[in-house]
Design an enzyme around this catalytic site. Structure first.
Site: not given
Ligand code: EPZ
Length: 430
Positions: A22-23, A117, A122, A305, A397
């Site tokens: 999916k991702n 989610c 985020r 995840d 989803r």
């Molecule tokens: C991706 O989310 C995935 N979503 C998530 O999958 C997954 O849990 C996550 O990566 C971690 O592996 C998609 O690919 C669509 P991050 P993403 O940016 O990109 C912080 C699922 O269940 N952060 O790696 O949103 C953030 O708050 C979903 O399939 C900042 O601080 O995750 C978090 O604590 C849920 N500033 C950490 O980094 C930013 O600008 C990691 O977030 C961006 C992120």
């Protein structure tokens, strides 16, 4: 609203075929708008998040065809707007990939702030920092990210935090920037690599994806391609954990075992048998599970995840386990529901202390988000008696035909929309 009715207590046994990630699909579909030529993407899962993204892209003039359930053909030569204006798109996180893709292609984008989610704050500061480093002006107005640039110029981008989304977004925009971009402290997740491979197949010049330094030389334009998305690491991991928690024996087919190594290692630690094949893993759990410690980390660490799914299994393991959530701060909401099923878990901050119990018992619960929803299904499959899980749309989803695949492994699960369906379920299974 649909619910799942589950009569637990049966070990899962048999084979399951894993679908496309999916991702990875979400990133690749968004990136496909960057070329004016036709793009053929195979192995795309038929799940809500993907379908919502495709609908939003159709609204800005992308022609989308689905010659079969898992193939998407896209033609973005006639995009007539860079403004994504779709109520529903706000609910998916990946909407923000359209910022990187449209900014790269047209030098402007306006996309509602992402939803997804509810598992933590985020933030998107790293995305904004990266776009600005490439020369874009970015502002947040009326709930949208608005980005534009006269010219995008390659630059050195050092992320303060490892972010999958920011790495993907900057990689897309940098592909069509002038000159060279170096992304440091990049995310290494399999879908980051898959997106880089996809973009390279369209003529981009990206090196180093899968390491923490990604180097991108901007090109003038991208061409069409045919590309198959990688298998879904998290769907595979979910079935591996379902086999473990139900003391089953499941062959999980169509996977890349390397992507599953952190999950495999934990399953072996807690007493499961895991056998790896070229494109399959077999998980069985003939003995009682034993406790362990898990901390979620960016890839190749244990995936956030998969945190709810392993917590569910450890809730049934002998001894005390500790699960620490290292990525999102609000990802233990499902624990309340699990406690209603008899789990003994205390959450303090980002840590869950789990005292294994002999069994869970069925209850009426609801899925708080996608992965937690899937984990609660695993708990229900392992539990004694009947569980009703509300809000299954969260699960849909990200999991295609989840209950169908589980039924093929012997699970007693039905999707029900009415009392009549529930009566039928009782006649069949109770
Ligand atoms: C991706 O989310 C995935 N979503 C998530 O999958 C997954 O849990 C996550 O990566 C971690 O592996 C998609 O690919 C669509 P991050 P993403 O940016 O990109 C912080 C699922 O269940 N952060 O790696 O949103 C953030 O708050 C979903 O399939 C900042 O601080 O995750 C978090 O604590 C849920 N500033 C950490 O980094 C930013 O600008 C990691 O977030 C961006 C992120």
């Amino acid at each position: 609203m649909d619910r799942y009715a589950i009569q637990g207590g049966e070990p899962l046994v048999g084979e399951v075929q894993i679908g496309g990630a999916k991702n990875a699909s979400l990133a690749i579909l968004a990136a496909a708008v960057m070329t004016d030529s036709k793009v053929n993407i195979e192995n795309v899962p038929d799940v809500t998040d993907v379908n919502v993204l495709l609908k939003a892209m159709e609204r800005i003039g992308v022609k989308v065809e689905r010659p079969d359930r898992h193939t998407v053909v896209m033609d973005s030569s006639n995009i007539d707007s860079c403004v994504i204006d779709d109520e529903y798109i706000k609910r998916i996180r990946a909407s923000y990939y359209l910022v990187g893709a449209l900014l790269g292609k047209t030098r402007q984008a306006e996309v509602p702030l992402p939803g997804g989610c509810n598992i933590g704050v985020r933030a998107i500061d790293q995305h904004i920092k990266g776009f600005k480093a490439l020369g874009a002006k970015v502002r947040i107005q009326h709930g949208c990210i608005i980005a534009d640039a006269d010219e995008l110029r390659g630059n050195h981008v050092f992320f303060d935090k490892v972010s999958v989304g920011a790495t993907i977004n900057i990689m897309m925009a940098a592909c069509l920037a002038v000159g060279k971009t170096i992304i440091e402290n990049a995310a290494k997740e399999p879908h980051v690599v898959d997106l880089a491979n996809f973009l390279n197949s369209m003529g981009a010049n990206i090196k180093g994806a899968g390491t923490d330094v990604i180097r991108i030389k901007g090109v003038e334009k991208l061409h069409g391609t045919t590309y198959a998305v990688i298998p879904d690491q998290i769907e595979a991991g979910t079935f591996m954990l379902a086999s473990a928690a139900t003391h089953g024996d499941v062959m999980v087919r169509g996977v890349i075992p390397k992507h599953l190594e952190s999950i495999t290692a934990k399953l072996c630690e807690i007493g499961c048998h895991v056998t790896e094949y070229d494109d399959a893993v077999r998980v069985s759990a003939p003995e009682p599970l034993t406790s362990t410690q898990v901390k979620t980390l960016p890839y190749p660490g244990f995936p956030t995840d998969m945190q709810p799914q392993i917590t569910v299994a450890l809730g049934l393991a002998q001894g005390t386990s500790i699960v620490t959530e290292g990525i999102f701060e609000n990802r233990f909401k499902y624990v309340e529901e699990l406690i209603r099923m008899g789990a003994s878990i205390k959450v303090e901050g980002n840590m869950a202390v789990i005292t294994g119990v002999q069994k869970y018992t069925g209850a009426s619960i609801s899925a708080p988000d996608l992965r937690a929803g899937a984990a609660l299904v695993i708990a229900a499959l392992a539990a004694e008696g009947e569980t009703i899980i509300e809000d299954t749309s969260f699960i849909e989803r990200g999991y295609e035909a989840f209950e169908v695949k589980l039924r093929e492994l012997g699970a007693r699960i039905e999707r029900i929309s009415s009392d009549k369906d529930l009566t039928k379920f009782h006649l069949r299974f109770a």
